[in-house]
Motif scaffolding. Sequence first.
Motif, PDB file in Angstrom:
ATOM      1  N   LYS A  89       0.841  -1.197   0.000  1.00 53.14           N
ATOM      2  CA  LYS A  89       0.000   0.000   0.000  1.00 53.14           C
ATOM      3  C   LYS A  89       0.874   1.243   0.000  1.00 53.14           C
ATOM      4  CE  LYS A  89      -3.778   2.203   2.576  1.00 53.14           C
ATOM      5  NZ  LYS A  89      -4.625   2.110   3.794  1.00 53.14           N
ATOM      6  N   LEU A  90       0.732   2.076  -1.019  1.00 56.73           N
ATOM      7  CA  LEU A  90       1.582   3.250  -1.170  1.00 56.73           C
ATOM      8  C   LEU A  90       0.926   4.493  -0.581  1.00 56.73           C
ATOM      9  CD1 LEU A  90       2.882   2.833  -4.846  1.00 56.73           C
ATOM     10  CD2 LEU A  90       3.964   2.113  -2.719  1.00 56.73           C
ATOM     11  N   THR A  91       1.746   5.289   0.091  1.00 57.97           N
ATOM     12  CA  THR A  91       1.301   6.562   0.649  1.00 57.97           C
ATOM     13  C   THR A  91       2.357   7.612   0.348  1.00 57.97           C
ATOM     14  OG1 THR A  91       0.141   5.447   2.454  1.00 57.97           O
ATOM     15  CG2 THR A  91       0.600   7.791   2.738  1.00 57.97           C
ATOM     16  N   ALA A  92       1.918   8.784  -0.065  1.00 61.71           N
ATOM     17  CA  ALA A  92       2.825   9.902  -0.294  1.00 61.71           C
ATOM     18  C   ALA A  92       2.660  10.900   0.852  1.00 61.71           C
ATOM     19  CB  ALA A  92       2.531  10.579  -1.628  1.00 61.71           C
ATOM     20  N   VAL A  93       3.778  11.243   1.503  1.00 63.99           N
ATOM     21  CA  VAL A  93       3.761  12.211   2.593  1.00 63.99           C
ATOM     22  C   VAL A  93       4.253  13.543   2.041  1.00 63.99           C
ATOM     23  CG1 VAL A  93       4.524  12.722   4.933  1.00 63.99           C
ATOM     24  CG2 VAL A  93       4.297  10.341   4.187  1.00 63.99           C
ATOM     25  N   LEU A  94       3.387  14.554   2.056  1.00 65.97           N
ATOM     26  CA  LEU A  94       3.725  15.860   1.499  1.00 65.97           C
ATOM     27  C   LEU A  94       4.674  16.609   2.427  1.00 65.97           C
ATOM     28  CD1 LEU A  94       0.201  16.981   0.205  1.00 65.97           C
ATOM     29  CD2 LEU A  94       1.918  15.565  -0.935  1.00 65.97           C
ATOM     30  N   ALA A  95       5.203  17.717   1.931  1.00 69.51           N
ATOM     31  CA  ALA A  95       6.156  18.508   2.715  1.00 69.51           C
ATOM     32  C   ALA A  95       5.533  19.022   4.004  1.00 69.51           C
ATOM     33  CB  ALA A  95       6.675  19.672   1.871  1.00 69.51           C
ATOM     34  N   ASP A  96       4.227  19.282   3.998  1.00 73.61           N
ATOM     35  CA  ASP A  96       3.557  19.783   5.204  1.00 73.61           C
ATOM     36  C   ASP A  96       3.100  18.668   6.142  1.00 73.61           C
ATOM     37  OD1 ASP A  96       1.446  18.683   3.832  1.00 73.61           O
ATOM     38  OD2 ASP A  96       0.353  20.557   3.524  1.00 73.61           O
TER      39      ASP A  96
END
Length: 412
Positions: free
Chosen positions: A126-133
């Motif tokens: 399961k892929l998750t992208a963590v943004l800069a904020d």
Amino acid sequence: MKKLHDWARRRHGAALMVGAAWLALGPVVSAVADEPPSRSRRQREESRQSSEEVDPADDTFGMERLFVPRWRLTDGPQVRAAFRDVVKDASAATVSIECDGKRLALGGIISPDGWVVTKATPLCGKLTAVLADGHKLPATTVAESGEHDLALLKLDAAKLPALDLTAAGASPPVGSWLASVGRSKDPVAVGVVSVPPRVIPAQAGILGVQLDEEKPLIVQVFPDSAAEEAGVEPEDLIMSVNGQKTSSREKLREVIGSFNPGDEVELLVDRAGEQVTLHATLSGDFPGLPMGRSEFQNNLGGKLSVRRFGFPLAFQHDTVLRPADCGGPVVDVEGRVVGFNIARAGRTESYALPVDAVQGVLTELMKEHLLVKQNSPEAEAAEKLEQELGEPAANAAPAAKSAARPKAVSTP
């Protein structure tokens, strides 16, 4: 007696002077003795500095402001802090890619509506992208280039900060400074270009099995091998690899050898008359064999990327990266994106794909996606992104492929 007394007093004074000098030079001696640092200490410090919740530039350096080991002159928090303004815009468009909650790569947002490019081989589950904020968004893999080890992901988002892939011209010249961008306000690492763009030769992947003399029949599965992790068993007959039929022992060796270490392959196995599908991630070393001298030295600085071979075009820089720091953008001193880190290949040897080559790959991946999703709601957004990327430059990499070029190998 008086002469003896005077001599003893002079010796005592000299001893005091030597002692004072030793105390004054103590930090210098300890700094010199710290070159290079022990592996455990270096790993502890890298672990501390890689935490994205802590800003290393805000640490108190104490005597390190005066006495800095040489290995930290281009890798310490002071240097990274000096590049803070350089990476400001790019870091806002850089994400961490997590698989099942574990960070395995960085990635760059290339369009405000949620298109992301990253390194392909670490992706799983399961892929998750963590943004800069700090916000987390689910990510879907849209397309991959096995030859370039790039993946195109899609986030369900809009109005995101995006990287400008057109600002830089040619690849950065040898000797120029680079900053590898992360999510924090300082770069994850800083280095210098050491070798201009060139072909990085492929290396054959290894499954880790002993075969029958004629048939693609498994006689033995070696411990800690790619085959063991995939669930391959003795007496399995491997019928195909990624859809390529393997009718003989030699054909199986040839097909396995056409993939790089780190590539995942699908094995269709005949197990006692029943067909079983397995997935194996090929390794680069035959299990049980000791490391060679050069490989041992390269691993002293920390782990290397499993897939670090077989790139059509990449430039080399001396930045010290962790494998999980690959996949993100690299900028020059003007803050322009000049490439994407694709692998840590040695102790001070990292590879980056030139930005114009990445543009060419993304254009091909988008065309592939449009052919599959012609009537989907994503088609219009994908076509718009393809127009934004434009045609690949003259020195861009060749079209994306699903697998590396074939290469014969003696042992699967």
